[in-house]
Structure formats: structure tokens, C-alpha cells
Scaffold this motif. Structure first.
Motif, PDB file in Angstrom:
ATOM      1  N   ASP A  31       7.206 -11.725   2.716  1.00  0.00           N
ATOM      2  CA  ASP A  31       6.940 -10.308   2.446  1.00  0.00           C
ATOM      3  C   ASP A  31       7.032 -10.007   0.961  1.00  0.00           C
ATOM      4  O   ASP A  31       7.927 -10.504   0.261  1.00  0.00           O
ATOM      5  CB  ASP A  31       7.949  -9.431   3.191  1.00  0.00           C
ATOM      6  N   GLN A  80      -6.714  -7.227   5.448  1.00  0.00           N
ATOM      7  CA  GLN A  80      -6.294  -8.570   5.081  1.00  0.00           C
ATOM      8  C   GLN A  80      -7.389  -9.261   4.282  1.00  0.00           C
ATOM      9  O   GLN A  80      -8.559  -8.845   4.298  1.00  0.00           O
ATOM     10  CB  GLN A  80      -5.869  -9.389   6.299  1.00  0.00           C
ATOM     11  N   TYR A  87       3.333  -4.547  -5.642  1.00  0.00           N
ATOM     12  CA  TYR A  87       4.131  -5.290  -4.670  1.00  0.00           C
ATOM     13  C   TYR A  87       4.356  -6.694  -5.229  1.00  0.00           C
ATOM     14  O   TYR A  87       3.408  -7.347  -5.692  1.00  0.00           O
ATOM     15  CB  TYR A  87       3.405  -5.337  -3.320  1.00  0.00           C
ATOM     16  N   ALA A  90       3.169   0.630   1.384  1.00  0.00           N
ATOM     17  CA  ALA A  90       2.470  -0.288   2.286  1.00  0.00           C
ATOM     18  C   ALA A  90       3.338  -1.510   2.532  1.00  0.00           C
ATOM     19  O   ALA A  90       4.272  -1.808   1.771  1.00  0.00           O
ATOM     20  CB  ALA A  90       1.142  -0.713   1.672  1.00  0.00           C
ATOM     21  N   VAL A 142       3.178  -5.473   2.643  1.00  0.00           N
ATOM     22  CA  VAL A 142       2.297  -6.544   2.191  1.00  0.00           C
ATOM     23  C   VAL A 142       2.956  -7.876   2.498  1.00  0.00           C
ATOM     24  O   VAL A 142       4.127  -8.088   2.188  1.00  0.00           O
ATOM     25  CB  VAL A 142       2.008  -6.421   0.676  1.00  0.00           C
ATOM     26  N   ILE A 173      -7.573  -3.556  -3.352  1.00  0.00           N
ATOM     27  CA  ILE A 173      -6.454  -4.505  -3.228  1.00  0.00           C
ATOM     28  C   ILE A 173      -6.726  -5.655  -4.180  1.00  0.00           C
ATOM     29  O   ILE A 173      -7.791  -6.286  -4.123  1.00  0.00           O
ATOM     30  CB  ILE A 173      -6.325  -5.018  -1.783  1.00  0.00           C
ATOM     31  N   GLU A 200       7.844  -3.760  -2.736  1.00  0.00           N
ATOM     32  CA  GLU A 200       7.212  -2.756  -3.599  1.00  0.00           C
ATOM     33  C   GLU A 200       8.143  -2.500  -4.776  1.00  0.00           C
ATOM     34  O   GLU A 200       9.201  -1.877  -4.629  1.00  0.00           O
ATOM     35  CB  GLU A 200       6.933  -1.463  -2.841  1.00  0.00           C
ATOM     36  N   CYS A 217      -2.045  -6.444   4.617  1.00  0.00           N
ATOM     37  CA  CYS A 217      -1.498  -5.180   4.107  1.00  0.00           C
ATOM     38  C   CYS A 217      -1.578  -4.143   5.220  1.00  0.00           C
ATOM     39  O   CYS A 217      -2.644  -3.947   5.811  1.00  0.00           O
ATOM     40  CB  CYS A 217      -2.291  -4.669   2.916  1.00  0.00           C
ATOM     41  N   THR A 218      -0.496  -3.500   5.461  1.00  0.00           N
ATOM     42  CA  THR A 218      -0.492  -2.412   6.436  1.00  0.00           C
ATOM     43  C   THR A 218      -0.127  -1.138   5.696  1.00  0.00           C
ATOM     44  O   THR A 218       0.961  -1.033   5.109  1.00  0.00           O
ATOM     45  CB  THR A 218       0.524  -2.682   7.550  1.00  0.00           C
ATOM     46  N   LEU A 224      -2.068  -2.269  -4.947  1.00  0.00           N
ATOM     47  CA  LEU A 224      -2.855  -1.439  -4.031  1.00  0.00           C
ATOM     48  C   LEU A 224      -3.120  -0.100  -4.711  1.00  0.00           C
ATOM     49  O   LEU A 224      -2.177   0.541  -5.221  1.00  0.00           O
ATOM     50  CB  LEU A 224      -2.106  -1.221  -2.710  1.00  0.00           C
ATOM     51  N   ARG A 254      -4.645  -1.611   8.963  1.00  0.00           N
ATOM     52  CA  ARG A 254      -4.373  -2.964   8.473  1.00  0.00           C
ATOM     53  C   ARG A 254      -5.581  -3.548   7.746  1.00  0.00           C
ATOM     54  O   ARG A 254      -6.721  -3.406   8.171  1.00  0.00           O
ATOM     55  CB  ARG A 254      -4.002  -3.880   9.644  1.00  0.00           C
TER      56      ARG A 254
END
Lengths: 360, 898
Positions: A81, A118, A90, A68, A70, A37, A84, A109-110, A52, A116
Motif C-alpha cells: 500500500d 488500475q 501517495y 484515495a 493506492v 494518475i 498519502e 487506485c480506489t 492523483l 476503482r
């Protein structure tokens, strides 16, 4: 001040005597698929980006991590947010987030599967304005060919910056965007019209120019190198050339991260090479902190200066080919071989093309 | 007259005429006086032990032509003393009959026979009155060169069936029963010496040998091998200068450290790099002594050459198994280098000319037979090579080194010597006014040897050593940055050596070392301004140790060496000590406070219990088994976060947060000589576990860091392996072959993520080389022509390598690295050859010279010193190997002596 340069000396000396450097096959066969990341936010009114991806086999194509979610989170609780915009990229568009100096920011980020990650929060400090810039034409060791390091003639850039007296520890990073124009020859057109193209690229990707006032005597940074650009191909300097210098004020953690990346990037096999290792950034998996995650989410404030160079500035310092009679003249003399197509079609030049910037 | 020798006393009245019968009257005379009168009046010899209680009762009685035996028995009839008549005029009085009495009878018979035996031209050792009643006489001797009285090392001295080999001081000890023998002294450089010999008792023997054209190496080597087989010191390798000089060399320079690496269990990380590794130990775990003074740096030119001048060295001993109690302070090995004792008779000069360095050496008497000195100098002149290079920066660079040794001996009398020596070395490299590095050593020592009495000697010494290094860099604006560090120490020690009995040798001593580190100095000197300096204090400490050791021959088959050393170390002020929050890793964030200590105040004390044990059991006339155990402690550490140690690394003492390294060394060896000791074979196994070895957090910041404990942490170490060794030490064709299996592993047991390496599993150390083969062959084709060959093979050293690649958003490509030392660089192998030619019969010429032609890396192998990875822009990453000496390296050296 570091020992790497001494190591280079040893390599150079021994290479001149009886040592040799040669390529050998190597394939680790492992280590692929680790999440990376990277990206960051800053104070400029521009798009902010996060990338990512996954690690790949050495030399392999990029492997972006798509789909994802972000999110940028402020210490006050506000969040924005990212969108993408391409696979693995993103974007937080300019004007979306009104970041403030003094606040801390991190990303969350999921991934598509719900895992998840971070980053650790970092504070956004006010930018440090550089005093002035400088340049010279000198030699840079850039690459290894046939086992030996090769030097090139390069346009070398320097910065002069005073560290604020009330800031005991300030960490700076510089990135430089090079831009130049190239205009086609009127002889190429039956109407003697010309086309001007504009090109731009980031200088020295993969190398971090950083400095801290912890390592600086006197509080003033003078003639500090911040990047270089090869003098070749010559057409880059045949017309107007701009260098846009971004002076990032970064966190201590980011400074150490870039410093470590520099260390492992400039291994030369000498006796003084430090033992390399994976460079850990500031991103972690929320439910399993021992999972290896690479990359860094940088929170920085940026001061921008721009430096203009025209061909006349290089007079007496470097002999450039005359555009019309030397550089493009080949085209007319030898139409079937060795000509430079860009003289008649600047869109064919293999540099990232941009629209004419507003500030040009 | 009462004479006491060797613990016995007797009345010696036998100067008078021997009479056939005793006729005498005594009236109220004390018994001792009666015996005295009989002995003096009738030529009798009456012996008794001092412990015997001769009654002082008054004796009254008459003798009329009685025998001496009858008379003495009559005088002592009321006492418990028994009378043993050795002859009609020699008597021994004892309170205990039986075995002792029988022995005494034999003793006196032998003595009488010896006294009366005529030995034409023979030597007599000991006095009849010093003749021991039981056991052998102890002959302590020195063998010297008749030309200059320098000690002759390696000579075989034979007295009857007993033999011994002279040590570096030309000294030997032989135990033999009183009797008549042939004395024989054999050396490969001297004429054989033969002489009849009558031994009565303990004595000294000094012999001067004459140089000879006759070589007798086989006998010498055989005796050496026999001695090695029996001594209770396993893992001891000894090299003479002659052996070192026979090895093919790099640039013609005989090199002590490179010679060591031909021995099984000894390795380096490559052609360059400081130090060497012994049985899986780190470079800082080797104690290096030259004439008793410890040295921290052993190399010139980043390890291409060792910093010891072979010309000035007498012999080199490497203890890698059993380490005697007189040594301590390192957990892996001891390298004991003895300088020559300078010539007391005549001046000698020798030298050598090489392509990048030369050397000169001289020795001789300042006051003949009293005071002598030696001086050796090596110096480089490699700048001329740099001037030839095309690169303008290299052309303007500078590379120099030198080393210098001086030793002065003054002999007050035999067995009483004062020795003063000094050593200096310096390396300097500057690269075109851009950056550079340097290191230097300066040491002094005074040593005093005193033979207190036969079999007992005292050796005391004091010394000072200073070791400094620095590196510099100059910026674009000519600002110079310099970091300098250093460690000095003062050392004093004393050792008493005592040959208690023929089978028991005892040593005891004490040692003190005061460490005086230089604070790390960071200097910034702008071109136009004054320099600014920062100092980072380094740990100060003191170390003391005392030890005892006993070497004993328990039975003809079993030798034992047992010792104990107790070491004590304390960190001393001034110092600022950080305190960290308990339960957290030591980082800048976990600091809870600091505490300042005044100069000289004690801060932290460590002590070490160091038992030493070694056994040698003879399983046959040419075979033995040896077993040893050592516990060692080390209070000084080399801080180096590079794969290869460098001479500009930092030495750090133990402190409150850095505990001493502690190691347990075990070894078991099987030794078998063949064909009357002409062939030596051995198989040794070893194991070492250690703790508190230092490991580094990833990207540790070691410079300009007063508190190194935030960057390092302790790990466990484990080394084990086996060494197979076959040597042919006799004949024109000699050599050896060895195979070493060696593992050197580490294990982190940290509680915090930064202090865990490879998930806490054992991992290979930077110098783990599992397999090594060494072969050395030396063929003396003629007296004036010989050639030698050396082949080395070993596994590649471990390396942390990139396993994958990743991209950061702004376009950069970066490597992701493997676990620590997960991969290895390619294997290393090399063949070296050399030929030595001398002109004519050098023994008859005053001016002696030889040419040595060497080829290093004969088949042009490009061995990898390191492997590194690069990615040129827009190209896939590539692995490169750096070969430091990746070419055939021929050299010619001219050595001369007169």
C-alpha cells in the motif's frame, strides 16, 4: 528523425520573411475534471511515488485527488500500500517493496467514492548501463516571446549507450537531476564566515528524452541529447555542479506514451504538425473502460551516472562572470538596486534547496 | 454517273440541253436504263434514296413530245414508286408519299434555287450533291491567327442565326440549314470577319484572322454565356490564361491553383499546403491533368506557388459537378489543363522577372507549318534572400525550385497531329546541413490526334509520370537519416469522338494505368561508416477503365449527357500480405500470419460501376436548370496525418486491406443570364456521400511502416452545400461575386475504440469551411491601364485544441485535447490589388511589355494559418496564431514578349 524539425524550419524561414506569430485569446470552457494518475516504481532504493489529480482549466492551479487508496500489485499476487504523504501524493517508502526483475507490476487506485482504477501490468527488466556521458555549450530554443522563438545558451548533455545485442527491442528514457552549490562571500559576515547552500531541480520537466534501438543504427547510441540547462543565472556554474543522469529502461507502451506527449507538446503551427489528440496512458477505470483517464504508471529499471562540472571545465568554452568581482561585486557597489542578494544569503536563491547529498 | 453523297444517290444526267418534249421509243429496255436515257437525253435530274428498289423490269413504249413528268410516270406506272416533280426537269422517286415526300419537294426546291443563285464574292460550303435532304448541314471549322496560325480560342462564329464559340484548338461546329447567309467571325483580339456564304452541305471551313485594335468582347462573352447555359455539363468552370493573369498575384506570379480558389466551391487550407479542395473533397480526390497526364503534386514552396507555368497553358477546365465518363480515378473533381499548341509560323519569346523567381517562354516553328515547339522554364533564386537574414543557420540554407515544360507538335495534315511533351519540376530545401526536404516530378507524354472523317476523330496517348519526395535530418554526430518515397505510373488511353448527327455526340474510350511505386527507403548514413538502407515495400497495382458517353439534344430545350465508365483495379505482386485475426482490430498483436505473392500475381481485385448523367433544361432564352449525378471510384490515396497536406506525403494504392474510395456526387443548378447574357447568375446545390475515405488512428505511425492498415481505417464522408454566383462578364468593369455554403463531414463506424472518432458522430473534416465569399473586380480604365481587386473571406478551418491541462508527478504540464476538430481557427479574409500598365499601343509594337504592380493582403490582415498552444516554464499556457503571410506583400513584375 521526425518532421517536426522540418516544421520548425518552415516557421523560422517564414518568420524571417513575412510570417508572424502572435498571441490570441483562447478559452475552451470545457474538459476539466478528468482523472490523471501518474508516477511509477523502479529498482532504486528510494521512495516510490504516485500522483492523483484532475485536469484543470488551462493555466489553473493543480487539483489533487486526495483520500484515495493506492496499492502496488505484483504478478505473483503480492501487494503493497502507498501512503498519502500530501494531498494527491501517495508514497511507497524505500524498502517497503522488494521488487524483482522479471515480475510485472501494476497499481490499483480506489477513490473516495469507491470507483476503482488500475494500470496495465508492466514488467520490470534489468537496467541498461550507459557507457559514458558528454556535454557541450550550445543554443536551445526554449520559449516564445513576443511571438518569436528564442534561443538561449545552454549546457547540453549527451549520453553514449550500447544496446544489448540479445535485447531486440529496448526502450530508454532519461531524466536528469541538476544540483549545484553556492557559497556566500566572507565579506558579508563580520566574522568572515561563509555558508554553502545546495540546490537541485529536475531538468526539462514536460519534455521526454527517449530512444529505442528500433530507431538506432548499429546498436550504439552516440551523442544522444538527454537534456539541457540554461547557462543563466551564472551563479549556477560558479562552483561545483553535478548532473545525476537516470537512464530508465521502460516498456514499449511507456515509450509510445512519452513519444506522443512530446508530439503534442511541441506543436508549432507548421504545415507538418501532426493532428494532436488526447494521449491515453495505461490506466483505466475498472468498471467502465471507455472513461477517459489520463496519465501513466511507469515501471522501470534505472541505471544512474553522475557527472561533475566545475567552473574550470568551462574555461575557453563560455565566459562566466567572476563571482567575487563581477557577480557579487554589484552588491557592494550598488547596495540599493540591482544587487544579487544570494552572495550574502544563499537561502534567498530561488532554486529548490536541498541538504548536502551524501555523494557530494 | 452515279454519285453518292451523304447517304443519297441520284442519277445526274443533267448536262445535256433541256428539251421541251420527249420523243423516244424503248423496246425491252430495263427501267433503270430507260430513266438514265431520259435524264441524259433531256437534261433531267432524277433522285431517289439508295433504299428504294428501282425495278429492273423491261420497258417497252413510245413517247411523242410528252413532258418529262408524263414520260417518267409512264415508265414507272407498274412500280410502287411515286414520282414527285420538283420542276419540269427535277424529279424525286419515292415509295412513300406524305411527309417525306413533301420535305423532299422543299429540299429540291431549295437546292435548285441555291444552285442557280449568284453570290458575289461568296464562299460555298458543301457541294450541291452533298446537300442533306433533311436537317442541317454540319460545318466544322478552325479559326487561326493569321500571324502564326495558332488557334484562336473564344471567337464567335455566326452563320445566319446559328452561332458557335471556338474551343482551345480554335475549332467550332455549326449546324445550319442549306441556304445563303452572312458569315461573321468576332473575337476580342482580331478584326471582325464578314463574308457571304452559300451552304449546300457538310464541309470544313478554315479561316485566318488578323489582329485588330478593335475590341468586341461583349459579343464574345455573350455567346460564351449562351453556350454555357445550354450545355449539359453542370459545375464546369473554365479559366483562360488571360483571366488567370488578370488576377492580383502573390509575388507577381500568375498562379493556376490560386486562380481556381477564386471560384465558388474551391478552397485551400491556407496560404501553404499542397493541393486544393473542391466541394468539401480532400486534396487527393482531385484529378489533375496537364495535356492528359495526371499530376500528383501541384505546388512549389509548400504551396506558395503552383507548379504549372501559366505562360505555357492554353486553358484550364475544372469539372466539379458533372464529370464526363472519359475522366475517372478521383471522386471529387477533375482539373484539365491544356497546354498551348505552339506557333507554326513565327518564333515568340516572352518572360517575366520577379523578386524570387523568373520565367522564360518561347515557341515557334521547327519546320514551318509542319512542326513547332514550345518550351517554358521557371526557376527560383531565393537564396539571395536567405543570405540577407541574420540567423546563421538560415543564411547557410538553400531553397530552390524549377519547372520546365517542352511540347513539340507535328502536323502531318489538317486533322492529323502528333504531339510530344515533357514536364519536369523540382523543389529542394536544405536547412544549414541539419535537415531538408525535396520533391520532384518528371513526366513524358505522346498524343496522337486523327480526324477519321468529318465528325469523327481518334485521340490516343501514352505517358509516364514519376513523382518522388524525401526528407532528411542530420544528427549531432553527422549521421544523416533520409526517408524517400515515390510513385510512378505508366498510362495509355484512346478515345473515339463521333458527331453522329447534329444533335448527338458520342464518345468511347479505354484507359490503362500501371502504378510503379518506389519502395519507401530509410537510409542511415553515419559520418564515418557506410550507409545502411531499409526498404518498406509499397503496394503495386494496375487500373483499367472503359467508357462510353452520349451527348444528345433531345429537344430544343433539353440536352442530356449520359455515360458509363467501368473501372477495374487489381493489386499486383510482389507483396507480403498480413492476415489478421477476425473480430479484432488490425494491430501488431492481431497478426495471425503473412502470405507472400510473386511478382505480377494478382492479389485483390476491385471494380467500379460508374454511371454519369447530366441534364440541362432551358426554361427560357436566358435560363436553364441542370441536374447531374456521378458515381466515382478512387484507387489511390494520399496518406497524410497533418491538418494540411504536404508535398512530402505518401501516395498509397488500394490493397487487400485498403478499399477504394467510392463517391456519389449529386448537383442541381439554376442558371439565369440577364441583359442579353451580359450578366450571369447561378445557384447550385450539391451533395456527395462517400465511403472508404481514410482516417488515422491517434498518433498514427505512417513512416517506415510496411503495413499501414494498422494505422488507418475507413470512414464515411458527407459533403453538401450551395454556391451562389453573380458575374458581370461584359464591359470595362467586370467581375464576379460568389458565396459558398459548404460542409465537409466525416463519420467513423469502427467497431474498435481506436477506430472511433468523436463517439461515432459526424465531425468536421480538416478542410470543412462552412462559409466562403469571393469577389473579383477588374476595371479596364484605358487600353493601357487597368486595375483589379480581389476579396476573399472564409470560415476558419477546424482544429483539435487543448481544452484542459494536467500535471504529471515529475513536474511537467501537459494539455488534454478536445474531440477531433471540435474548434476552429479564426476566420480568414484578405484584399488584393493590382495595376497593370502597358506603354503606348501595344498592338502596334513588336516588342510588347507591361508592368504589373500587385499588393497582396492590402490591409495587412494577419490571417491565421494555424493556431497552436505553448506553455513556457512557470507560465500559463498561451494560444498563438501563425500567420504565414502576415504582412502587406507588394510586388512588381515586368513581363515582356517579342
Amino acid at each position: 528523425m521526425n518532421r517536426l524539425s522540418i516544421g520548425i524550419l518552415v516557421v523560422l524561414l517564414l518568420a524571417q520573411l513575412v510570417s508572424c506569430i502572435e498571441e490570441i485569446p483562447f478559452a475552451s470552457g470545457k474538459g476539466f475534471g478528468t482523472l490523471v494518475i501518474s508516477g511509477g516504481i523502479n529498482n532504486l532504493e528510494e521512495d516510490q511515488k504516485v500522483f492523483l489529480s484532475r485536469t484543470v482549466e488551462n493555466g489553473g492551479p493543480p487539483r489533487p485527488e486526495a483520500h484515495a487508496l493506492v496499492k502496488l500489485v505484483e504478478s505473483t499476487g503480492r501487494s503493497w500500500d502507498f501512503i498519502e504523504t500530501s494531498e494527491g501524493q501517495y508514497t511507497l517508502f524505500a524498502g517497503t517493496a522488494d521488487t524483482e526483475f522479471g515480475a510485472s507490476y501494476h497499481i490499483e487506485c480506489t477513490l473516495e467514492g469507491g470507483v476503482r482504477y488500475q494500470s496495465l501490468p508492466e514488467k520490470l527488466f534489468p537496467a541498461v548501463q550507459p557507457d559514458s556521458t558528454g556535454w557541450q555549450i550550445g543554443k536551445e530554443t526554449t520559449r516564445i516571446e513576443d511571438g518569436y522563438s528564442h534561443s538561449i545558451d545552454a549546457f547540453q548533455l549527451f549520453i553514449h549507450t550500447g544496446f544489448a545485442a540479445d535485447q531486440p527491442e529496448t526502450y530508454l528514457r532519461w531524466t536528469v537531476q541538476s544540483a549545484f552549490q553556492f557559497t556566500t562571500l566572507p565579506e558579508c559576515s563580520p566574522f568572515r564566515t561563509t555558508v554553502t547552500c545546495y540546490f537541485s531541480e529536475l531538468l526539462n520537466p514536460g519534455r521526454f528524452y527517449i530512444r529505442s534501438n528500433k530507431d538506432q543504427a548499429g546498436g550504439v547510441l552516440r551523442n544522444h541529447p538527454i537534456g539541457y540547462e540554461s547557462m543563466e543565472p551564472f551563479y549556477r556554474y560558479s562552483e561545483t555542479h553535478y548532473f545525476t543522469i537516470y537512464q530508465h529502461r521502460i516498456s514499449q507502451r511507456a515509450y509510445e506514451y512519452y513519444s506522443r506527449l512530446n508530439q503534442v507538446a511541441v506543436q508549432n503551427g507548421s504545415i507538418f504538425d501532426p493532428i494532436p489528440a488526447s494521449v491515453k496512458g495505461n490506466v483505466y477505470r475498472v468498471d467502465r473502460e471507455d472513461e477517459k483517464v489520463l496519465g501513466y504508471f511507469q515501471v522501470s529499471s534505472i541505471a544512474v551516472v553522475r557527472m561533475k562540472v566545475v567552473q574550470a571545465d568551462l574555461a575557453g568554452k563560455y565566459n562566466l562572470l567572476d563571482k567575487r568581482y563581477n557577480l557579487c561585486g554589484l552588491y557592494f557597489g550598488y547596495p540599493d538596486a540591482g544587487y544579487f542578494e544570494g552572495c550574502c544569503n544563499c537561502y534567498s536563491i530561488k532554486f529548490p534547496l536541498i541538504d548536502k547529498p551524501d555523494w557530494w | 454517273m452515279l454519285v453518292v453523297f451523304a447517304g443519297y444517290q441520284h442519277f445526274l444526267f443533267g448536262q445535256g440541253p433541256v428539251q421541251t418534249g420527249i420523243t423516244r421509243t424503248f423496246s425491252g429496255i430495263p427501267i433503270p436504263e430507260v430513266l438514265d436515257t431520259l435524264a441524259s437525253g433531256y437534261g433531267l435530274k432524277i433522285y431517289y434514296l439508295p433504299s428504294e428498289n428501282i425495278p429492273r423490269d423491261l420497258f417497252t413504249g413510245s413517247f411523242n413530245n410528252q413532258t418529262a413528268d408524263e414520260a417518267i410516270r409512264t415508265v414507272l406506272s407498274k412500280s410502287s414508286l411515286q414520282v414527285i416533280a420538283v420542276s419540269d426537269r427535277i424529279f424525286f422517286l419515292t415509295s412513300a408519299l406524305g411527309r417525306e415526300g413533301v420535305n423532299m419537294n422543299r429540299y429540291l426546291s431549295t437546292k435548285a434555287k441555291l444552285e442557280n443563285e449568284y453570290l458575289p464574292g461568296g464562299l460555298v460550303l458543301g457541294h450541291p450533291d452533298s446537300m442533306p435532304i433533311q436537317g442541317p448541314a454540319r460545318i466544322l471549322g478552325w479559326i487561326r491567327n493569321s500571324r502564326d496560325e495558332t488557334p484562336v480560342e473564344g471567337a464567335v462564329v455566326q452563320i445566319g442565326d446559328a452561332d458557335a464559340v471556338t474551343d482551345s484548338a480554335g475549332k467550332f461546329t455549326i449546324l445550319t440549314l442549306p441556304g445563303t447567309y452572312s458569315l461573321r467571325v468576332i473575337s476580342d483580339r482580331f478584326s471582325e470577319f464578314n463574308q457571304n456564304l452559300k451552304v449546300f452541305g457538310d464541309d470544313h471551313l478554315e479561316l485566318n484572322l488578323f489582329e485588330s485594335t478593335v475590341d468586341l468582347p461583349e459579343l464574345v462573352v455573350g455567346a460564351n454565356a449562351r453556350q454555357k447555359l445550354q450545355e449539359a455539363t453542370s459545375g464546369l468552370s473554365q479559366l483562360s490564361v488571360k483571366e488567370i493573369q488578370r488576377l492580383p498575384s502573390l509575388m507577381g506570379e500568375a498562379d493556376v491553383v490560386k486562380a481556381l480558389t477564386t471560384l465558388p466551391g474551391v478552397s485551400t487550407t491556407g496560404e501553404v499546403g499542397s493541393g486544393y479542395h473542391v466541394r468539401g473533397g480532400n486534396t487527393d480526390q482531385n484529378l489533375v491533368l496537364q495535356d492528359g497526364v495526371a499530376y500528383l503534386n501541384t505546388s512549389h514552396v509548400l504551396g506558395l506557388f503552383s507548379s504549372f507555368n501559366a505562360d505555357a497553358i492554353n486553358n484550364v477546365s475544372l469539372y466539379k459537378g458533372h464529370i464526363p465518363a472519359r475522366f475517372g480515378g478521383r471522386i471529387s473533381s477533375v482539373l484539365d489543363i491544356q497546354l498551348k499548341d505552339p506557333d507554326m509560323k513565327a518564333w515568340n519569346f516572352q518572360g517575366g522577372l520577379g523578386p524570387i523567381s523568373s520565367k522564360v517562354y518561347l515557341e515557334g516553328p521547327v519546320v514551318k507549318d509542319k512542326t513547332s515547339m514550345l518550351a517554358g522554364l521557371r526557376f527560383s533564386y531565393s537564396d539571395w534572400i536567405l543570405r540577407w537574414l541574420r540567423d546563421p543557420n538560415l543564411k547557410n540554407s538553400q531553397a530552390d525550385f524549377y519547372d520546365f515544360s517542352v511540347k513539340v507538335n507535328h502536323r502531318f495534315k489538317p486533322g492529323h497531329v502528333l504531339s510530344l511533351s515533357t514536364y519536369a519540376s523540382k523543389d529542394l530545401f536544405n536547412y544549414a546541413d541539419q535537415f531538408g526536404y525535396g520533391w520532384q516530378t518528371l513526366s513524358f507524354s505522346a498524343q496522337w490526334y486523327l480526324d477519321l472523317k468529318p465528325g469523327m476523330s481518334l485521340h490516343a496517348s501514352a505517358g509516364r509520370s514519376s513523382n518522388r519526395n524525401h526528407f532528411t535530418e542530420t544528427d549531432q554526430d553527422k549521421t544523416e537519416y533520409r526517408i524517400g518515397t515515390g510513385l510512378g505510373f505508366n498510362n495509355a488511353k484512346a478515345r473515339l469522338a463521333w458527331q453522329i448527327s447534329p444533335s448527338q455526340f458520342f464518345q468511347a474510350g479505354a484507359e490503362w494505368t500501371g502504378y510503379t511505386p518506389d519502395d519507401e527507403n530509410y537510409r542511415v548514413k553515419p559520418a564515418s561508416d557506410a550507409a545502411t538502407n531499409e526498404y518498406y515495400p509499397k503496394t503495386r497495382g494496375r487500373e483499367a477503365a472503359a467508357y462510353i458517353q452520349l451527348e444528345s439534344r433531345i429537344s430544343p430545350k433539353l440536352n442530356i449527357s449520359i455515360g458509363y465508365r467501368h473501372s477495374l483495379y487489381w493489386q499486383a505482386g510482389p507483396a507480403r500480405i498480413r492476415m489478421y485475426s477476425p473480430g479484432q482490430p488490425r494491430t501488431e498483436e492481431s497478426v495471425t500470419g503473412t502470405k507472400d505473392y510473386a511478382k505480377g500475381s494478382g492479389i485483390k481485385t476491385y471494380q467500379g460501376f460508374e454511371p454519369r448523367l447530366s441534364l440541362a433544361y432551358s426554361t427560357g432564352p436566358q435560363s436553364s436548370i441542370k441536374l447531374s449525378y456521378n458515381k466515382m471510384n478512387q484507387y489511390i490515396h494520399l496518406i497524410s496525418n497533418t491538418a494540411v497536406a504536404t508535398p512530402v506525403d505518401i501516395w498509397q494504392l488500394s490493397n487487400q486491406h485498403i478499399a477504394p474510395q467510392r463517391g456519389n456526387n449529386y448537383s442541381l443548378g439554376f442558371f439565369k443570364n440577364l441583359k442579353d447574357h451580359r450578366w450571369e447568375t447561378s445557384l447550385e446545390f450539391y451533395f456527395r456521400n462517400s465511403r472508404n475515405e481514410l482516417e488515422y488512428k491517434d498518433f498514427a505511425r505512417l513512416l517506415r511502416n510496411e503495413f499501414l492498415e494498422t494505422e488507418i481505417f475507413a470512414v464515411k464522408g458527407r459533403s453538401y452545400g450551395a454556391e451562389l454566383f453573380i458575374k458581370k462578364a461584359v464591359g470595362d468593369f467586370r467581375g464576379y461575386l460568389s458565396y459558398t455554403l459548404n460542409r465537409s463531414l466525416r463519420k467513423s463506424e469502427g467497431l474498435y475504440p481506436d477506430e472511433v472518432i468523436n463517439h461515432g458522430a459526424f465531425y468536421a473534416s480538416n478542410f470543412d469551411k462552412p462559409h466562403a465569399i469571393n469577389a473579383l473586380f477588374d476595371w479596364q480604365i484605358r487600353k493601357t491601364f487597368s486595375w483589379s481587386a480581389r476579396f476573399v473571406f472564409n470560415s476558419g478551418r477546424p482544429q483539435t485544441a487543448p481544452v484542459a491541462e494536467f500535471y504529471l508527478g515529475d513536474g511537467g504540464h501537459f494539455f488534454d485535447y478536445s474531440e477531433r476538430n471540435e474548434f476552429r481557427i479564426p476566420v480568414y479574409h484578405r484584399l488584393d490589388l493590382s495595376v497593370t500598365v502597358t506603354r503606348g499601343n501595344i498592338r502596334t509594337r513588336k516588342y510588347k511589355a507591361s508592368w504589373t504592380f500587385s499588393i497582396y493582403n492590402a490591409y495587412n490582415r494577419r490571417n491565421a494559418f494555424s493556431v497552436f498552444y505553448r506553455r513556457n516554464v512557470n507560465e500559463p499556457p498561451v494560444a498563438y496564431k501563425l500567420s504565414v503571410l502576415g504582412a502587406i506583400l507588394p510586388s512588381v513584375t515586368y513581363n515582356f514578349r517579342f
